[in-house]
Design an enzyme around this catalytic site. Structure first.
Site, PDB file in Angstrom:
ATOM      1  N   THR A  73      44.424  37.331  38.296  1.00 40.48           N
ATOM      2  CA  THR A  73      45.160  37.828  39.649  1.00 40.48           C
ATOM      3  C   THR A  73      46.301  38.833  38.992  1.00 40.48           C
ATOM      4  O   THR A  73      46.363  39.879  39.589  1.00 40.48           O
ATOM      5  CB  THR A  73      45.684  36.530  40.173  1.00 40.48           C
ATOM      6  OG1 THR A  73      44.409  36.151  41.010  1.00 40.48           O
ATOM      7  CG2 THR A  73      46.739  36.964  41.276  1.00 40.48           C
ATOM      8  N   HIS A 202      40.098  32.017  31.515  1.00 39.57           N
ATOM      9  CA  HIS A 202      39.631  30.423  32.111  1.00 39.57           C
ATOM     10  C   HIS A 202      38.132  30.510  32.346  1.00 39.57           C
ATOM     11  O   HIS A 202      37.640  29.424  32.853  1.00 39.57           O
ATOM     12  CB  HIS A 202      40.470  30.157  33.212  1.00 39.57           C
ATOM     13  CG  HIS A 202      40.130  30.839  34.517  1.00 39.57           C
ATOM     14  ND1 HIS A 202      40.434  32.114  34.674  1.00 39.57           N
ATOM     15  CD2 HIS A 202      39.764  30.411  35.657  1.00 39.57           C
ATOM     16  CE1 HIS A 202      40.084  32.405  35.835  1.00 39.57           C
ATOM     17  NE2 HIS A 202      39.652  31.402  36.421  1.00 39.57           N
ATOM     18  N   THR A 238      58.807  35.550  28.210  1.00 38.79           N
ATOM     19  CA  THR A 238      58.553  35.018  26.879  1.00 38.79           C
ATOM     20  C   THR A 238      57.121  34.754  27.023  1.00 38.79           C
ATOM     21  O   THR A 238      56.303  34.296  27.850  1.00 38.79           O
ATOM     22  CB  THR A 238      59.120  33.533  26.918  1.00 38.79           C
ATOM     23  OG1 THR A 238      60.584  33.707  26.870  1.00 38.79           O
ATOM     24  CG2 THR A 238      58.690  32.690  25.713  1.00 38.79           C
ATOM     25  N   CYS A 325      37.487  30.924  45.231  1.00 42.34           N
ATOM     26  CA  CYS A 325      38.919  31.056  45.905  1.00 42.34           C
ATOM     27  C   CYS A 325      39.303  31.247  47.533  1.00 42.34           C
ATOM     28  O   CYS A 325      40.085  31.175  48.104  1.00 42.34           O
ATOM     29  CB  CYS A 325      39.334  32.412  45.247  1.00 42.34           C
ATOM     30  SG  CYS A 325      39.389  32.239  43.516  1.00 42.34           S
TER      31      CYS A 325
END
Lengths: 414, 414
Positions: A73, A202, A238, A325
């Protein structure tokens, strides 16, 4: 018994990927950085560089072009909005994308239209989900800043032929973005040609929460994540080193043998479905070599996909309906609508995606249960049965034709 | 020997957090969703709901107000740009933030100015890093859409008193965003008062790549991650369930006893530094109860922070200089500049942040090594020694005064 057949929504993280991440959770804690020769930072930096090299190599891209993100996304938002924002003050604020694009592409376009004054059009696809080249050419003549096309489709598994599309976009001086989340590691992609390419972790047994965007060196882009100077100044924050290491490990592990295995399993599933169940139809590309290797998408006539899911779930089998989704949108899948399926038909859609962790024994257990579920549902609740019966009869007899319908290539079974 | 004293840059993920995440990597793979009663989706959904409840409870917020993100940088970008984009067509496009804000806040403001026509001002701070209330009031009179203030400062550890600031912002009808990444779980914060609150996982022994933003129910915000309808439609994308579970586990584990422990260790470090090293100065709040409990920031006269880091690193001790994220900018820390330190002095800055995993024995080993490093560096390379000697002499004699300088509260040692 639990059988996970929804590997296009998400996938199990492999044990070796988990093992590869653990030292970066518990021991190598410093953010990457070598400017002062700090050893802890160097360990993280080396891991980051190596992960970037692995992803780049798989894509035939330059490591400097790889920007790690929090996943599909974010990569799609960065590609579409990043290019749009770099052209915010242009007179030309026009973008095009495939009508079967992922929601993160389509909703980015809606957001750009609603808030930032952009305009967009969606490119038609044929009944198998392939881009309509004529329509693409027409829209390219309107000079879009960027064109977004899925490589492997999230829902119907169609794998687009990209070569002529990329050439066409470049001929018209448009940037081309490829959404390759579903095809990454599964179908070869030379990412040196398109300007932007989305990939994610994923769906290939890597962790959630990490992905990447290939950004070609000439692409002008405004970053979405302002802050630190990480990722070649294109994505602050980070770095998620454990996730990035996990992602790269998953890529390294995803060999051609896995695709051979999942494709054989998928074909075995398909052949046995045909033998055991009547009245269903494949959606997406009919030519198996133009589908994601691990993927089948179907519509079962006279039943609701949600009901199939629910019943199979009680038996321990997990599959998907429409786009995973999209389930909260409570509307017909835009992909199935785009390939010309009436809403009543698309309600019967399911998507089955196998992985290297599935077995023939699981498929052997799955098919009779699916057959029983379909039979029971058809007996119990003939929702829209009359409409759909009529539709399929008309389709079979050739009375229904729409311009993008390659009817004769669609396999139907009864 | 490896001693990690840089826990304000990142922190070791606890073993229990890793254990809590593993089932969500390898077994509970389905994206969360219960709308069809799918059992796999329910397990993930329950984990997500429980994590949201844990974070909300810690913040005294409503679970519906918690939006999970990919971390501090995304949360800050979403807070600042999300509110800005919701006001893109307003005549008023003015925002203010603390001059000691995190880079992800400051760079978001720069981006809003450069590309989207916003204006911003930075609020002055005093010599300890506390917001100048008079300046804040002056800027509030210009009617900013949103005010962004750090709770615990990333670099100098100052913990802001928020109550009067929040009341003042609301009196002027401005939204108030609190950057609480560094104080979360370490200093109590009633997040029901401010409109937006950033928290993150990687500084409290949770995984990198996950954070949250509390968004008050009345706040109008445009999401940055378009796509799925996840996170109450405020952040699209497949949820990073393992990361979110890890984050919540870390929050649950972060008890007041940990803060008592780290504060005692920090105080022990401070007392022993004073006994063993000459010519250094605390930066940030002098009142220890107004500092992050685990945190010390110092400037050592006549030496370079980078050199201290490098030498300590070779001995196995990891600390930070300036803002860890800022090292590639190669310029004086904006925080140290904002509190009135000359560039020559701020070059000698270091930040030491302890955690529950540090011990007195480690501190006992650290101090003599630090003392030796400082001594050696001062002998080897008296960079700017003349300027700094003069500066500190003038400061001690009261000849240097700037308007924000609370000189008499700063402890200096020689």
């Amino acid at each position: 018994m639990k059988v996970f057949l929804d590997n296009n929504s998400s996938s199990k993280v492999s044990e070796t990927v988990v093992k590869a991440m653990i030292p970066y959770f518990t021991d190598i804690v410093s953010p990457p950085g070598s400017e002062y020769g700090i050893s802890a930072g160097i360990e993280a930096k080396e891991a980051l560089d190596e992960a970037r090299r692995v992803i780049a190599e798989k894509l035939n891209a330059d490591p400097d072009e790889i920007v790690f993100t929090s996943g599909q996304t974010e990569s799609n938002n960065l590609a579409i909005k990043g290019v749009a924002f770099a052209n915010l003050n242009n007179e030309n604020k026009y973008i095009i994308a495939s009508s079967v694009s992922h929601f993160s592409v389509l909703d980015s376009l809606e957001s750009l239209k609603k808030y930032f004054g952009f305009e967009y059009d969606l490119i038609k696809v044929d009944s198998e989900g392939f881009i309509d080249r004529t329509h693409l050419s027409e829209l390219l003549a309107k000079n879009p800043l960027i064109v977004s096309i899925p490589h492997g489709n999230q829902e119907i598994g169609t794998v687009e032929d990209l070569e002529d599309i990329i050439a066409l976009c470049h001929k018209f001086n448009s940037l081309i973005h490829i959404e390759a989340s579903y095809s990454f590691c599964k179908v070869p992609l030379d990412a040196s040609k398109p300007d932007l390419v989305t990939v994610t972790s994923h769906l290939i047994h890597g962790p959630k929460g990490v992905g990447a965007l290939k950004i070609g060196k000439k692409v002008k882009i405004v970053r979405l994540m302002d802050g630190g100077l990480q990722e070649n100044k294109k994505r602050g924050g980070t770095e998620n080193i454990p996730g990035i290491v996990g992602f790269a490990t998953a890529v390294s592990e995803y060999t051609p043998e896995i695709n051979k295995y999942t494709q054989e399993l998928r074909d075995y599933l398909w052949e046995n479905l045909k033998k055991n169940i009547a009245n269903f139809q494949l959606t997406g590309a009919v030519d198996k070599t133009k589908r994601l290797p691990n993927h089948l998408s179907l519509v079962f006539n006279y039943v609701e996909g949600e009901s199939i899911l629910l019943h199979l779930d009680m038996l321990g089998f997990m599959i998907a309906t429409g786009s995973a989704c999209s389930s909260k949108r409570l509307e017909a899948s835009h992909v199935l609508t785009a390939i010309g399926l009436p809403t009543e038909v698309s309600h019967g859609s399911v998507r089955i995606a196998v992985s290297q962790y599935n077995t023939k024994e699981e498929i052997d257990a799955f098919i009779p249960e699916l057959a029983k579920v379909i039979k029971r549902l058809r007996e119990m609740s003939p929702v829209n049965a009359e409409f759909m019966k009529e539709y399929f009869e008309m389709k079979a007899s050739g009375k229904i034709h729409d311009e993008h319908d390659h009817h004769d290539e669609i396999e139907e079974h009864d």
